[in-house]
Every structure is written in structure tokens, then in C-alpha cells.
Scaffold this motif. Structure first.
Motif, short mmCIF file in Angstrom:
data_model
loop_
_atom_site.label_atom_id
_atom_site.label_comp_id
_atom_site.label_asym_id
_atom_site.label_seq_id
_atom_site.Cartn_x
_atom_site.Cartn_y
_atom_site.Cartn_z
N ARG A 43 0.22 4.23 1.09
CA ARG A 43 0.19 4.95 2.36
C ARG A 43 1.17 4.34 3.36
O ARG A 43 1.90 5.05 4.07
CB ARG A 43 -1.22 4.94 2.94
N GLU A 51 -7.71 1.86 1.91
CA GLU A 51 -7.65 1.22 0.60
C GLU A 51 -7.40 -0.28 0.71
O GLU A 51 -7.70 -1.05 -0.21
CB GLU A 51 -6.53 1.88 -0.22
N ASN A 101 -10.26 6.94 -0.66
CA ASN A 101 -9.21 7.95 -0.84
C ASN A 101 -7.87 7.27 -1.06
O ASN A 101 -7.59 6.20 -0.51
CB ASN A 101 -9.12 8.86 0.39
N TYR A 102 -7.03 7.92 -1.87
CA TYR A 102 -5.71 7.37 -2.17
C TYR A 102 -4.67 8.48 -1.99
O TYR A 102 -4.86 9.58 -2.49
CB TYR A 102 -5.68 6.86 -3.62
N PRO A 103 -3.60 8.22 -1.25
CA PRO A 103 -3.29 6.96 -0.57
C PRO A 103 -3.83 6.95 0.86
O PRO A 103 -3.68 7.92 1.59
CB PRO A 103 -1.76 6.97 -0.56
N THR A 104 -4.46 5.86 1.26
CA THR A 104 -4.94 5.66 2.62
C THR A 104 -4.75 4.20 3.01
O THR A 104 -4.59 3.33 2.15
CB THR A 104 -6.43 5.99 2.77
N LEU A 149 0.83 -1.20 0.00
CA LEU A 149 0.00 0.00 0.00
C LEU A 149 0.87 1.26 0.00
O LEU A 149 1.82 1.38 0.78
CB LEU A 149 -0.92 0.03 1.22
#
Length: 465
Positions: free
Chosen positions: A384, A451, A445-448, A382
Motif C-alpha cells: 500500500r 497490514e 485487507n491487502y493492500p492496506t 508494504l
């Protein structure tokens, strides 16, 4: 008899369960008193349990985090300092929490008494105040929310300066190089990750076959792996024989014949309900061997107008559950008969990294012959997590192969106790709303870290055929 102060309900214990009950009752117009032996509201949760230990954990987590960054190598100088210095922030937070909760009682006109309470009879409670006087309260109903304390075997000298329980450990004021932690439940595992993060050598003695066996096996295995990676020595299936104390060390003798020497020992093996000073016999109640009170589905004891909630009734012994149990008990005192018992409580374990879970494990679903599938998202993939540097961990979704209903959420890694609530919200949906499709078809939402749910959902759908 001394003139009594009359109340609709008296709540004994000002921790989460007591507060939950008192707030609901007062808002519904009942005249409520709350009694606490400590001298400040908040209960063990605020003063020696959840709040200080989690504040300590956050400080240690920050130290470990910055130590991994070459720009902050000087933070390493904080290792092996007295715990009292690391706890300075925790004491500030405790003061803030006490102030906040004191305002709750004032604003809702709940009378607060400080002192040791005991029953005189089924309608009266006597309080030995901290100033040495006595107060007599009469009540129509009562709620026992006295919490619990660490269990003390009689053959261990907890007054010795090198012998600690999970309450006393917060007073440790000398450097320790090696620590024995006896008991690998939630508290033992949390403190193992905290103290190894401070640079101590830690021996974690587990009386069971594996760590936290009620967790999903994959999550429990991950915890074992990363505790060992941090430097914790885990010893499974061990039982103590005796603890030998000296001026400069302790020696733990195990029934297997092993002897372990350390600077101190932290005993984390079980808890006892705080009921021994309540004179329960005066109302016809009796606690079990661990000081716990038995209640029914309405949190009612064997005496119809006396209820109990929180750690004093045993499992799950979580602050989050205790608050809701107190509110549930209050609802039944108010006559709201259809109030459901507190169930399906998420597990939050504040090790480093965190663990949180809700619902069924793979083992349970296999034993129940439920056709399930697994969706996984590893944090290292990921964006985030890569940005924050917290790449250890995973999100695991268990779902029904045919209906796609979510059956379990299991998370291991930074902020797991926050991440799990997204899955919890969807699991609570009715009329077909609880399915994996929500995560597969929703834009995050990206980046989170959220995700991870989309990644895990697509991973799981790809396993179907």
C-alpha cells in the motif's frame, strides 16, 4: 443587582472541553449556558489551532506529494507564495466547523453568550457582551474551559510585523524566504515541517537535548532525521538572549553567542492558560504562574462546585483529551462518581510525516525492568505504501516477552494518527485479549497500511526463543 439568568451549569469556553461538558449536561436534562469571548463557537482549536494548522499541513503535504511525481511538476510553482493563499482552504473548513458546532448547541438547547466573562461571586457570572452591554448569569456549578494562548516573554515585541506566535502566524501575508522557529515542541516541529515544505529555509531552535524527548527514542530520532532531510536546520540546547527587530528582518541573539538573521521569527515556546480576565479571586481560586488551574481526579477545583478541563489545566493540552475531560467533569457534576479520569491518551503529532504513539517507550520499559520485545514493520516494504508513494515510516509494537501483552504502539509516517487506533483498540481489551496474537492471527485487507500490524507482530514473534 441586575436580574440574573438562572442555570444549573455555566460553561466558560466553547472549545472542545467546553463543548464536551455542555453537550453531556444538556443531554442529561440540565439547563446549560456556554460563554465564549471570541464571538463564534469552536474555541482556539477551530479558529487558530488544530483545524487551521492541520488544514494548512494537508495542503502543504499535497504540494510536496505532487512535486515528487513527474506528472505534476507544475505544482512546484506554488512554493513561496503568501501563506494567506495557501490558507484559503483552511478558512473554508473553519466556517464549516463553526456552522456544525453551532447546530449542536441549538439542537441541544444550550444558550450561547458571546463576551468576556468574569466571576462576581461563587454563584454569579457577569458577561461583558461584544455589543457593550452586560449579562448576569447565576449557576449551581461552573466549568472553566477557557483554553490557552501562546506564551509571550515580556521582552519580545509581538506587535512587530515580523514577530509571530502560533496564533498570529496564520495571518502572515508576505513572502518569507527564511524563518526562525523558536521552540521545538509539538507546535514548533509541526510548523517547521510545514514551512520547509513551502520552500522556506527554516532554523528550528530547540531548548532541549533532543526533539520531543517524551517520544520513543527511535521515533524522535526518525523525526530529527527527516526534518533535516527536508532542509530544516535544527539547533539543540540553545536559549534566546534577545530578539532584534528591523523593518526588513529579525535577528535572534542566542546565549551561546550565535546570531541568526531571518525574514521573520515564529515563537513556539510554551502556552499560558486564559484565566487572567476571569476574576478568579472573587471565588477564591488562583491560577499558577502559567495561568493554569489545578484540579483533582474529578476535574474539580479547590472550590467544590467549580470544575476545569482542557488546556486551562495543562497537560496533555490536546483537543481529543479536552473533549473527554469536559465530559468527565460533566459526569461528576451529574453525580456519576465512578467516572474514570482521562488517561492513556494517544499522542498525535502532525508533522510531515506524522507521529502517533500510545503506551510505554523502550526507555521506560528498560528503566522499569520489564522483559519486552520489539516488533517492527517498515512502510517501505508494504504494498500500500509503495502504491501511494508514502514509503517513509514504520510501525513499532512493544510487547511483553512472556505474556505477549502489548505495552506500547509507536508509529511514524503518513496517517500515523489513524493507524495507531487499531493498536489502541486491542490494548484496551481485557481478560487476556490484549496480546500480539491478535495481530499475528488476524487477516487484514491487502493492500492496506493496517497490514503493518501483522508484519510487525510476526517480526516480533520471530525474535522470541
Amino acid at each position: 443587582m441586575q436580574t440574573a439568568h438562572d442555570y444549573d451549569v455555566v460553561v466558560i469556553g466553547a472549545g472542545p472541553a467546553g463543548e464536551g461538558a455542555a453537550m453531556k449536561l444538556s443531554k442529561e436534562g440540565k439547563k446549560v449556558a456556554i460563554v465564549d469571548a471570541r464571538g463564534q463557537v469552536g474555541g482556539n482549536c477551530t479558529h487558530v489551532g488544530t483545524i487551521p494548522s492541520k488544514a494548512l499541513r494537508q495542503t502543504v503535504f499535497n504540494i510536496m506529494r505532487y512535486q515528487r511525481d513527474v506528472m505534476f511538476q507544475r505544482v512546484g510553482e506554488l512554493r513561496n507564495v503568501p501563506l494567506s493563499q495557501v490558507l484559503a482552504r483552511a478558512h473554508t473548513i473553519i466556517e464549516q466547523q463553526v456552522a456544525v458546532h453551532s447546530r449542536f448547541y441549538d439542537r441541544n438547547e444550550v444558550d450561547v453568550y458571546y463576551g468576556q466573562a468574569h466571576f462576581v461571586d461563587a454563584q454569579h457570572l457577569s458577561i461583558k457582551t461584544r455589543e457593550g452591554g452586560t449579562e448576569l448569569l447565576s449557576f449551581a456549578s461552573a466549568v472553566l474551559a477557557t483554553g490557552s494562548r501562546p506564551y509571550h516573554p515580556e521582552d519580545i515585541d509581538f506587535s512587530h510585523p515580523r514577530v509571530f506566535d502560533s496564533d498570529k502566524i496564520l495571518t502572515l501575508d508576505y513572502p518569507v524566504h527564511k524563518l526562525i522557529i523558536y521552540g521545538a515542541g509539538v507546535i514548533g516541529c509541526e510548523y517547521a515541517s510545514i514551512f520547509v515544505g513551502l520552500g522556506y529555509k527554516v532554523d528550528l531552535i530547540n531548548t532541549q537535548v533532543q526533539l520531543l524527548s517524551y517520544l520513543d527514542d527511535e521515533i524522535a530520532d526518525a523525526l530529527s532525521y527527516y526534518l533535516r532531510e527536508l532542509g530544516v536546520l535544527i539547533r539543540h540546547q540553545e536559549q534566546y538572549e534577545r530578539v532584534e527587530t528591523f523593518d526588513d528582518c529579525v535577528v535572534l541573539h542566542l546565549k551561546s553567542g550565535k546570531k541568526i538573521k531571518a525574514d521573520a521569527i515564529l515563537w513556539c515556546n510554551g502556552r499560558t492558560g486564559n484565566t487572567d480576565n476571569l476574576a478568579l479571586e472573587a471565588v477564591g481560586l488562583q491560577a499558577n504562574s502559567r495561568g493554569q488551574i489545578t484540579v483533582d481526579q474529578q476535574y474539580k477545583t479547590a472550590i467544590p462546585h467549580i470544575f476545569a478541563a482542557g488546556d486551562v489545566i495543562g497537560w496533555p493540552s490536546l483537543a481529543s483529551a479536552a473533549y473527554d475531560q469536559g465530559r468527565c467533569a460533566a459526569a461528576h457534576i451529574l453525580g456519576v462518581a465512578d467516572t474514570p479520569r482521562v488517561e492513556d491518551v494517544p499522542t498525535g503529532i502532525y508533522t510531515i510525516p506524522e507521529i502517533s504513539s500510545l503506551g510505554k517507550t523502550e526507555k521506560q520499559l528498560t528503566e522499569e525492568r520489564v522483559p519486552y520485545e520489539v516488533g517492527q514493520a517498515f512502510f517501505r516494504h508494504l504494498a500500500r505504501a509503495q502504491i501511494t508513494g508514502e514509503t517513509v515510516g514504520m510501525l513499532k509494537i512493544l510487547f511483553h516477552r512472556e505474556t505477549l501483552a502489548i505495552l506500547g504502539i509507536h508509529c511514524f509516517g503518513n496517517n500515523a494518527a489513524e493507524i495507531v487506533h487499531i493498536g489502541q483498540a486491542i490494548m484496551q481489551q481485557k481478560n487476556g485479549g490484549n496480546t500480539l496474537r491478535y495481530f499475528a492471527n488476524t487477516t487484514f485487507n491487502y493492500p492496506t497500511m493496517a497490514e503493518a500490524y501483522r508484519v510487525a507482530a510476526l517480526n516480533g514473534l520471530n525474535r522470541l526463543f
